[in-house]
Design a protein around this motif. Sequence first.
Motif, PDB file in Angstrom:
ATOM      1  N   ILE A 169       0.855  -1.179   0.000  1.00  0.00           N
ATOM      2  CA  ILE A 169       0.000   0.000   0.000  1.00  0.00           C
ATOM      3  C   ILE A 169       0.895   1.234   0.000  1.00  0.00           C
ATOM      4  CG2 ILE A 169      -1.904   1.145   1.173  1.00  0.00           C
ATOM      5  CD1 ILE A 169      -2.317  -1.452   2.749  1.00  0.00           C
ATOM      6  N   PRO A 170       0.793   2.173  -1.000  1.00  0.00           N
ATOM      7  CA  PRO A 170       1.609   3.383  -1.025  1.00  0.00           C
ATOM      8  C   PRO A 170       1.370   4.172   0.300  1.00  0.00           C
ATOM      9  CG  PRO A 170       0.473   3.038  -3.117  1.00  0.00           C
ATOM     10  CD  PRO A 170      -0.083   2.017  -2.173  1.00  0.00           C
ATOM     11  N   ILE A 171       2.125   4.862   0.646  1.00  0.00           N
ATOM     12  CA  ILE A 171       2.069   5.965   1.637  1.00  0.00           C
ATOM     13  C   ILE A 171       1.513   5.619   2.971  1.00  0.00           C
ATOM     14  CG2 ILE A 171       1.904   7.682  -0.183  1.00  0.00           C
ATOM     15  CD1 ILE A 171      -1.004   7.896   0.296  1.00  0.00           C
ATOM     16  N   GLY A 205      -4.388  11.777   4.399  1.00  0.00           N
ATOM     17  CA  GLY A 205      -5.581  11.254   3.758  1.00  0.00           C
ATOM     18  C   GLY A 205      -6.055   9.932   4.318  1.00  0.00           C
ATOM     19  N   PHE A 206      -5.550   9.535   5.507  1.00  0.00           N
ATOM     20  CA  PHE A 206      -5.932   8.269   6.120  1.00  0.00           C
ATOM     21  C   PHE A 206      -6.814   8.521   7.336  1.00  0.00           C
ATOM     22  CE2 PHE A 206      -1.732   7.442   4.173  1.00  0.00           C
ATOM     23  CZ  PHE A 206      -2.127   6.494   3.245  1.00  0.00           C
ATOM     24  N   PRO A 207      -7.851   7.714   7.531  1.00  0.00           N
ATOM     25  CA  PRO A 207      -8.782   7.962   8.630  1.00  0.00           C
ATOM     26  C   PRO A 207      -8.253   7.588  10.004  1.00  0.00           C
ATOM     27  CG  PRO A 207      -9.424   5.997   7.411  1.00  0.00           C
ATOM     28  CD  PRO A 207      -8.295   6.608   6.658  1.00  0.00           C
ATOM     29  N   ALA A 270     -11.916   2.269   0.538  1.00  0.00           N
ATOM     30  CA  ALA A 270     -11.873   2.518  -0.903  1.00  0.00           C
ATOM     31  C   ALA A 270     -10.449   2.510  -1.437  1.00  0.00           C
ATOM     32  CB  ALA A 270     -12.529   3.860  -1.218  1.00  0.00           C
ATOM     33  N   PHE A 271      -9.455   2.712  -0.557  1.00  0.00           N
ATOM     34  CA  PHE A 271      -8.063   2.789  -0.990  1.00  0.00           C
ATOM     35  C   PHE A 271      -7.243   1.583  -0.545  1.00  0.00           C
ATOM     36  CE2 PHE A 271      -9.707   7.075  -0.354  1.00  0.00           C
ATOM     37  CZ  PHE A 271      -9.468   7.633  -1.594  1.00  0.00           C
ATOM     38  N   ALA A 272      -7.871   0.640   0.164  1.00  0.00           N
ATOM     39  CA  ALA A 272      -7.147  -0.538   0.628  1.00  0.00           C
ATOM     40  C   ALA A 272      -6.949  -1.520  -0.521  1.00  0.00           C
ATOM     41  CB  ALA A 272      -7.924  -1.205   1.766  1.00  0.00           C
ATOM     42  N   VAL A 275      -6.695  -8.638  -2.592  1.00  0.00           N
ATOM     43  CA  VAL A 275      -5.711  -9.714  -2.716  1.00  0.00           C
ATOM     44  C   VAL A 275      -5.300  -9.940  -4.162  1.00  0.00           C
ATOM     45  CG1 VAL A 275      -5.311 -12.168  -2.334  1.00  0.00           C
ATOM     46  CG2 VAL A 275      -6.565 -10.821  -0.636  1.00  0.00           C
ATOM     47  N   SER A 276      -6.274  -9.843  -5.078  1.00  0.00           N
ATOM     48  CA  SER A 276      -5.998 -10.252  -6.456  1.00  0.00           C
ATOM     49  C   SER A 276      -5.563  -9.115  -7.363  1.00  0.00           C
ATOM     50  CB  SER A 276      -7.247 -10.917  -7.037  1.00  0.00           C
ATOM     51  OG  SER A 276      -8.345 -10.019  -6.997  1.00  0.00           O
ATOM     52  N   THR A 277      -6.140  -7.952  -7.188  1.00  0.00           N
ATOM     53  CA  THR A 277      -5.906  -6.897  -8.173  1.00  0.00           C
ATOM     54  C   THR A 277      -5.006  -5.787  -7.678  1.00  0.00           C
ATOM     55  OG1 THR A 277      -7.863  -5.667  -7.441  1.00  0.00           O
ATOM     56  CG2 THR A 277      -8.175  -7.301  -9.184  1.00  0.00           C
ATOM     57  N   GLY A 278      -4.674  -5.765  -6.394  1.00  0.00           N
ATOM     58  CA  GLY A 278      -3.848  -4.679  -5.904  1.00  0.00           C
ATOM     59  C   GLY A 278      -4.679  -3.551  -5.348  1.00  0.00           C
ATOM     60  N   PHE A 279      -5.806  -3.239  -5.957  1.00  0.00           N
ATOM     61  CA  PHE A 279      -6.704  -2.220  -5.434  1.00  0.00           C
ATOM     62  C   PHE A 279      -8.132  -2.691  -5.576  1.00  0.00           C
ATOM     63  CE2 PHE A 279      -2.934   0.194  -6.440  1.00  0.00           C
ATOM     64  CZ  PHE A 279      -2.779   0.930  -5.273  1.00  0.00           C
ATOM     65  N   ARG A 280      -8.960  -2.301  -4.629  1.00  0.00           N
ATOM     66  CA  ARG A 280     -10.362  -2.689  -4.674  1.00  0.00           C
ATOM     67  C   ARG A 280     -11.070  -1.968  -5.805  1.00  0.00           C
ATOM     68  NH1 ARG A 280     -12.355  -5.203  -0.069  1.00  0.00           N
ATOM     69  NH2 ARG A 280     -10.928  -5.231   1.694  1.00  0.00           N
ATOM     70  N   LYS A 281     -12.153  -2.572  -6.265  1.00  0.00           N
ATOM     71  CA  LYS A 281     -13.043  -1.857  -7.159  1.00  0.00           C
ATOM     72  C   LYS A 281     -13.701  -0.746  -6.359  1.00  0.00           C
ATOM     73  CE  LYS A 281     -12.249  -4.603 -10.583  1.00  0.00           C
ATOM     74  NZ  LYS A 281     -11.439  -4.152 -11.716  1.00  0.00           N
ATOM     75  N   ALA A 282     -14.336   0.203  -7.046  1.00  0.00           N
ATOM     76  CA  ALA A 282     -14.974   1.314  -6.353  1.00  0.00           C
ATOM     77  C   ALA A 282     -15.854   0.765  -5.231  1.00  0.00           C
ATOM     78  CB  ALA A 282     -15.811   2.133  -7.328  1.00  0.00           C
ATOM     79  N   TYR A 283     -15.602   1.192  -4.015  1.00  0.00           N
ATOM     80  CA  TYR A 283     -16.259   0.619  -2.851  1.00  0.00           C
ATOM     81  C   TYR A 283     -17.586   1.310  -2.583  1.00  0.00           C
ATOM     82  CZ  TYR A 283     -17.126  -0.774   1.946  1.00  0.00           C
ATOM     83  OH  TYR A 283     -17.709  -1.266   3.080  1.00  0.00           O
ATOM     84  N   ARG A 284     -18.601   0.524  -2.328  1.00  0.00           N
ATOM     85  CA  ARG A 284     -19.911   1.073  -2.010  1.00  0.00           C
ATOM     86  C   ARG A 284     -20.355   0.564  -0.643  1.00  0.00           C
ATOM     87  NH1 ARG A 284     -23.521   0.452  -7.513  1.00  0.00           N
ATOM     88  NH2 ARG A 284     -22.318   1.859  -8.834  1.00  0.00           N
TER      89      ARG A 284
END
Length: 727
Positions: A169-171, A205-207, A270-272, A275-284
């Motif tokens: 995870i960057p940053i 930008g992290f909660p 939304a930024f986590a 496992v498979s793609t590196g980034f989640r799809k747009a989180y809802r």
Amino acid sequence: MLRPVAVYCLLFTLWTWCEAQSDSGTPVIQLRLAGEKRKHYEGRVEVFYNGEWGTVCDDDFSFSAAQVVCRELGFIDAESWSPSAKYGKGEGRIWLDNVHCSGGEKSLAQCESNGFGVSDCKHSEDVGVVCTQKRIPGFKFIRTQGNGAQGSELDKQQIRATYSQRKRIPITEGFLEVKDGGKWRQICNRDWTEMNSRVICGMYGFPGEKRFNTLLATRRKKNYWGFSVNCTGNEADLSDCKLGHEIELKGNSTCQEGMPVVISCIPGRAFAPSVSTGFRKAYRIEQPLVRLRGGAMIGEGRVEVLKNGEWGTVCDDNWNIRAATVVCRELGFGSAKEALTGARMGQGIGPVHMNEVECSGFEKSLTECYFNRDALGCSHEEDAAVKCNVPAMGFHNRLRLSGGRNPYEGRVEVLAERNGSLVWGTVCSESWGTMEAMVVCKQLGLGFASHAFQETWYWQGDSSADNVVMSGVRCSGTELTLDQCLHHGKHIDCPKGGGRFAAGVSCTQTAPDLVLSSQVVEQTSYLEDRPMYALQCAQEERCLSSSADKADSTSYRRLFRFSSQIHNNGQSDFRPRAGHQSWIWHECHRHFHSMEVFTHYDLLSLNGTKVAEGHKASFCLEDTHCDEGIQKRYECANFGAQGITVGCWDTYRHDIDCQWIDITDVLPGDYIFQVVINPNYEVAESDYTNNIMKCRCRYDGHRIWTYNCHIGENRNTQVLSSSSHLL
């Protein structure tokens, strides 16, 4: 905002300012209304000049000067002004004294005065003003680098974070350093607290924060900063924290019995990474209690809350950075950059659910904060909004616009992996539309999409990037990046190829927002039986059901009629996508259609099946009426320009052709009446969720009743959630 990434470090200046002047030689200033006040349009007049906030003395101040102040702040006019520190005594410099304005100046800096900083006044003479509530349509707010805060000693420093390369995870984890005396120094962790880390993570930008890897902290450095920092944890920015005591350092400037500070942050969902793609799809979130609407960038927008199954807004009385930060963290962002008042992100619709919000800063949700349930006196002109700190994920590095006349337009080129290497290429324009363009503009930080182009031959992009590397793109509009949208995999399917048919966009910082008045629909609906011989033009424009094609000219059609009043609550005018030269002339009605389909009218069964439909072409988009103080810009007479100005509305009366649904073949029963504005997303808007209106409808074969009309998502679905009753 602090913007580190995993590969390299960025310097971050907390507060920087240089004295600036306009081309005319007038000093550049910023104004704000501060002090002990209730409304955003009143307060003590404060001026940001030469890197410092100060006040204005009431000597010789006049109503004309108050008018200049209010207009410079984006209000239409002034209502009154008050001497003798009515809104409390200010602090710092008294920048202006003996101010003389004619009322026509564009800035208070253009008025005559003793000069900046030349005053014999005390803060007991600080002047205040009350402005009108109404904003100047399309007013562009300019924010200085001062950010509206008094600085501390820490403000003059610079900070950076050197991040671990081990994390996917960057940053999110790394050393914290400050620049002091021209050198980068680490901070000793002897008096460092989790609350300090919480503030730093919020700025990134992290909660939230978490415990760091102790192995990382074993790497020591000789140069340490000689001070501690004391944060309570509810601050939105490190500059709001107190500078602590001086830390005793050894002769070689090492941290005695301590280690360097390491920051480890928790990303929002939304930024986590997945496992498979590196980034989640747009989180809802399944059932959020708070959402943002109308913002041009990720992490900003008008604050809306859910109560009893209905979305509403928050009044800006007492709205501050602490409450805004609670909203940002709740939504998975960091702390707030700004707490915005006065409907700066556009006006919402529906009820005002919360007023006079007071938060400690540690609440998990805005709904946990104290608030006044009585919103009397609050209108949507006072809707609160936020701008949040968002993680620097480097999304903009994977996409670019090429060949445009300015940075806001061009052919879309994406970075894709081909044969083991990263190459730039184009996007197939088949099915390319407004939603896809919206994702591109937000990914690049350029705001909203103003147009989506399926031909880009007039933009000479990078010739080495002509090959199509992405096709079949379908976006919902919630995605953070274009590659999160549905698209073909490694197999590209683009019959037309790239080149002149590559996808393109143009972006803009502001957008319109159309909202239908549900009240007008309810009040104007009725039935009319009309003979076919009087419907020839309507039939030519396909405004009748298909059974009308075989109907006798002496037969009648039963029409469900109603009026449509469509408001533009956005921040820019709604204009047809097609230019005047592309409008279609309809001889029978003798008018142009600037948009072939402007609205859809549908009658649905209770299970959602369509039983009858209608549509309305925009033969005349114009300003029928406007709010007080707003000038009409669009009028269809003499084939004039078409559109809807911000703060105005266009009314299609019930007695106009095609302002109906043909229900001749519909059986008596209970139905859902649905209206969708701009159904094909032909014109970009800041919010599409309020383009849909649904009503309950009862037809007994002779009469029709329309009731319980509402805008946006289906209220019945919302009510099913028990969490909607938490407020």
